[in-house]
Design an enzyme around this catalytic site. Structure first.
Site, mmCIF file in Angstrom:
data_model
loop_
_atom_site.group_PDB
_atom_site.id
_atom_site.type_symbol
_atom_site.label_atom_id
_atom_site.label_comp_id
_atom_site.label_asym_id
_atom_site.label_seq_id
_atom_site.Cartn_x
_atom_site.Cartn_y
_atom_site.Cartn_z
ATOM 1 N N PRO A 2 0.817 -1.219 0.000
ATOM 2 C CA PRO A 2 0.000 0.000 0.000
ATOM 3 C C PRO A 2 0.844 1.259 0.000
ATOM 4 C CG PRO A 2 -0.056 -1.066 2.141
ATOM 5 C CD PRO A 2 0.682 -1.984 1.224
ATOM 6 N N GLU A 3 0.596 2.150 -0.926
ATOM 7 C CA GLU A 3 1.178 3.493 -0.900
ATOM 8 C C GLU A 3 0.030 4.468 -0.665
ATOM 9 O OE1 GLU A 3 4.553 4.671 -2.898
ATOM 10 O OE2 GLU A 3 5.066 2.714 -3.713
#
Length: 288
Positions: A2-3
């Site tokens: 996840p960014e």
DNA sequence: CCCCTCACCTGTCAGC
DNA sequence: TGCTGACAGGTGAGGG
């Protein structure tokens, strides 16, 4: 992994499915997932029990949910974390680490699932007077470039002052938050900047260009990955369609640059990899 | 104070 | 087939 765009999708899901509910109980199933809660797992559970969850907030890749005037629940997904709203009867996930149940009749619980346990949950004191319940431990995190309060002038000044290279600076959360290895490479490719460009050589227009490209690459990802939150699942997994379709540099070693056709190169960098086009992003002439 | 390196963690996959 | 090592990478502690 996840960014920022994926974390924003999670924030929206929490806002929709969790905010306003009252915690019945919090069960810690893996100690490491609450290691940042220094007072220990029993204290963590006690801090959550009976609390009414407030609005969901995000700064960079950190999420927080106010619990009281003085305390907020902080969540970081790390490399592999997920926050899932599940039917209470759904089977237990292999890597379920923390579960919150609620004192209502919705029939769902909130699950923190994290294979590699880089992420975690913790309850922290709020910055005195902070209306959004900002935890003091997050006060040093810079605004992210999608935040209206992001200060581009301050970012540029900080770059000029630093004696480091541009990609290191992009990953420094005290300068700019929410940029990880993937989006750093993508934004540098779009700006035609080599990852080892000294930050002190950045000009004001070049910084502006870079920030614009960071916003664009994140905005594109958010648009591509932002469709799944309108469901029962507060979903994050690194397999968002964006990663498959839209990357120009990251993971494309030996594939042709979409601008000039030169094969993209990969270089070991800080125990990870940097991907770049050797023609569009030439090595800076000076290394200092 | 500033900058850099590395430990932390587990699943996957290439190579032998 | 089974083992080994490389790799994925955000964060912060600690060293220089």
């Amino acid at each position: 992994m996840p960014e920022l765009p994926e974390v924003e999708v999670v924030r929206r899901g929490l806002a929709r499915w969790v905010s306003g509910r009252t915690v019945e109980a919090a069960s810690v199933l893996h100690l490491r997932s609450v290691r940042r809660h220094l007072a220990g797992p029993e204290d963590f559970s006690a801090a959550l029990k009976g609390a009414e969850i407030g609005e969901a907030h995000r700064r960079g890749k950190y999420l927080w949910l106010p619990l009281t005037e003085q305390h907020s629940l902080v969540a970081h997904l790390g490399m592999s974390g997920q926050l899932l709203v599940q039917p209470a009867t759904a089977p237990t996930e292999t890597h379920l680490r923390v579960r919150l149940t609620f004192a209502d009749s919705a029939g769902t619980d909130l699950r923190f699932v994290d294979q590699r346990t880089f992420g975690g949950l913790s309850v922290h004191e709020v910055v005195p007077g902070a209306e959004d319940g900002l935890p003091a431990v997050l006060a040093h995190i810079a605004r992210d470039p999608l935040d209206d309060a992001f200060d581009e002038d301050a970012f540029h000044t900080a770059l000029r002052r630093k004696r480091t290279t541009i990609k290191r600076a992009l990953l420094d959360q005290s300068l700019i938050s929410g940029v990880g290895n993937i989006y750093a490479d993508e934004a540098l490719w779009r700006t035609r900047l080599h990852y080892e460009r000294p930050t002190a050589t950045m000009t004001r227009p070049r910084t502006a260009e870079l920030v614009t490209h960071i916003r664009e690459v994140m905005g594109d990802a958010l648009a591509a990955g932002g469709t799944s939150f309108d469901s029962l699942y507060v979903n994050v997994n690194g397999e968002s369609g964006y990663f498959d379709r839209s990357l120009d540099a990251y993971g494309r070693e030996d594939e042709p640059c979409r601008r000039c056709g030169t094969p993209i190169r990969r270089r070991p960098w800080m125990n990870r990899s940097s991907y770049f086009c050797p023609r569009c992003q030439p090595v800076p002439r000076t290394a200092s």
